[in-house]
Motif scaffolding. Structure first.
Motif, PDB file in Angstrom:
ATOM      1  N   ARG A  21      34.714  43.745  50.035  1.00 31.23           N
ATOM      2  CA  ARG A  21      34.124  44.774  50.889  1.00 31.23           C
ATOM      3  C   ARG A  21      33.724  44.219  52.251  1.00 31.23           C
ATOM      4  NH1 ARG A  21      30.093  46.235  46.901  1.00 31.23           N
ATOM      5  NH2 ARG A  21      31.319  46.747  45.097  1.00 31.23           N
ATOM      6  N   ALA A  22      33.211  42.987  52.256  1.00 31.47           N
ATOM      7  CA  ALA A  22      32.799  42.365  53.522  1.00 31.47           C
ATOM      8  C   ALA A  22      34.002  42.127  54.425  1.00 31.47           C
ATOM      9  CB  ALA A  22      32.071  41.048  53.241  1.00 31.47           C
ATOM     10  N   ARG A  23      35.108  41.680  53.854  1.00 28.33           N
ATOM     11  CA  ARG A  23      36.319  41.464  54.653  1.00 28.33           C
ATOM     12  C   ARG A  23      36.820  42.781  55.239  1.00 28.33           C
ATOM     13  NH1 ARG A  23      39.158  37.361  50.380  1.00 28.33           N
ATOM     14  NH2 ARG A  23      38.294  35.434  51.214  1.00 28.33           N
ATOM     15  N   LEU A  24      36.795  43.836  54.430  1.00 28.60           N
ATOM     16  CA  LEU A  24      37.231  45.145  54.928  1.00 28.60           C
ATOM     17  C   LEU A  24      36.321  45.627  56.055  1.00 28.60           C
ATOM     18  CD1 LEU A  24      38.175  46.990  51.605  1.00 28.60           C
ATOM     19  CD2 LEU A  24      39.733  46.238  53.419  1.00 28.60           C
ATOM     20  N   ALA A  25      35.007  45.450  55.867  1.00 26.77           N
ATOM     21  CA  ALA A  25      34.059  45.881  56.894  1.00 26.77           C
ATOM     22  C   ALA A  25      34.251  45.087  58.183  1.00 26.77           C
ATOM     23  CB  ALA A  25      32.623  45.722  56.383  1.00 26.77           C
ATOM     24  N   LEU A  26      34.442  43.777  58.060  1.00 26.54           N
ATOM     25  CA  LEU A  26      34.648  42.949  59.242  1.00 26.54           C
ATOM     26  C   LEU A  26      35.962  43.297  59.926  1.00 26.54           C
ATOM     27  CD1 LEU A  26      33.678  40.695  61.090  1.00 26.54           C
ATOM     28  CD2 LEU A  26      34.737  39.045  59.519  1.00 26.54           C
ATOM     29  N   ARG A  27      36.995  43.519  59.155  1.00 29.19           N
ATOM     30  CA  ARG A  27      38.291  43.897  59.722  1.00 29.19           C
ATOM     31  C   ARG A  27      38.157  45.204  60.503  1.00 29.19           C
ATOM     32  NH1 ARG A  27      41.356  43.644  55.241  1.00 29.19           N
ATOM     33  NH2 ARG A  27      41.761  41.462  55.653  1.00 29.19           N
ATOM     34  N   LYS A  28      37.433  46.171  59.933  1.00 27.20           N
ATOM     35  CA  LYS A  28      37.231  47.462  60.602  1.00 27.20           C
ATOM     36  C   LYS A  28      36.481  47.274  61.924  1.00 27.20           C
ATOM     37  CE  LYS A  28      35.163  52.000  59.979  1.00 27.20           C
ATOM     38  NZ  LYS A  28      34.308  52.848  59.166  1.00 27.20           N
TER      39      LYS A  28
END
Length: 197
Positions: A175-182
C-alpha cells in the motif's frame, strides 16, 4: 572481538564495549530516525534516547535476534512516541535527508563519468521527489518503506521491529508503494516506470 562478545561485555556493565557498539550502529540509527522525522535535531535527540534505552535494556537483550534489529525497534518506538506527542505534520526538508547511507555516499564522492549532467539532474530530481513523497505518506507507510527500501531490512526483521505480523508488513509495504507512486505521478509527471520503487 565479535559483536556478540561486545554485547556480552556490555551486558556485564563494560561501558567501553557499549561505546564500541554505539560507534558501530550510531549512523544507521541516526539515519532511520532522520528519515522518519525529517529533522536533524530531533533525529539526534532520538538517537541518544535510543542508545540510552539500549543501555538500560541491555541486560534483558537475548541474542536470539540481531542486535541491529533490536536497536531499530527501540529507535522506531522512540520515534513513534515522539511523533505522536508532537501531533504535527512535518514538512521534510529535502536537503536534510539522504537516501544514500554512509558507505554509498563515499562511493558517490568518487567522480563517475558514466553520468551526464542531464541524467544526474534527473536522478537528483527523482530523489528529491521521493523525499517529498515520503513526507506526505502516513507514519505507518513511511516507517515500512524506510525500513525496507532505505535500511534494507527483511520482512521478518520489519515485523520484529514494529511488533506486527509479517503479512501485515507485506500489505503495508504494498500500500505504501502504491501511495508513493501515486504521489510521484501527481506531483512530478514521472512516468510509471520511473516512479516504481
Amino acid at each position: 572481538m565479535t559483536e556478540a562478545d561486545l554485547i556480552a561485555k556490555a551486558q556485564q556493565g563494560d561501558e567501553d564495549a557499549f561505546a564500541q557498539l554505539l560507534d558501530a550502529h550510531q549512523g544507521k540509527v541516526y539515519g532511520l530516525t532522520l528519515r522518519l522525522t525529517g529533522s536533524p535535531e530531533d533525529a539526534m535527540e532520538l538517537t541518544q534516547e535510543t542508545f540510552f534505552n539500549a543501555w538500560r535494556g541491555l541486560p534483558s537483550f537475548h541474542q536470539d535476534s540481531k542486535f541491529s534489529t533490536w536497536l531499530y525497534r527501540l529507535a522506531t518506538n522512540a520515534t513513534i512516541d515522539f511523533l505522536r506527542k508532537e501531533k504535527r505534520r512535518r514538512s521534510v526538508a529535502v536537503s536534510s535527508l539522504s537516501v544514500e547511507d554512509e558507505e554509498e555516499q563515499r562511493v558517490l564522492d568518487i567522480p563517475d563519468h558514466r553520468f551526464t549532467p542531464q541524467s544526474e539532474a534527473e536522478r537528483r530530481e527523482l530523489q528529491e521527489a521521493v523525499h517529498r513523497g515520503l513526507s506526505k505518506l502516513s507514519d505507518e507507510h513511511r516507517e515500512v518503506l524506510v525500513l525496507r527500501e532505505l535500511n534494507g531490512l527483511s520482512y521478518g526483521e520489519i515485523a520484529e521491529v514494529l511488533s506486527i505480523e509479517e503479512g501485515t508488513v507485506k500489505s503495508r509495504i504494498s500500500r505504501a508503494r502504491l501511495a508513493l507512486r501515486k504521489i510521484l505521478l501527481e506531483d512530478g509527471n514521472f512516468s510509471y516506470s520511473a516512479a516504481s520503487i
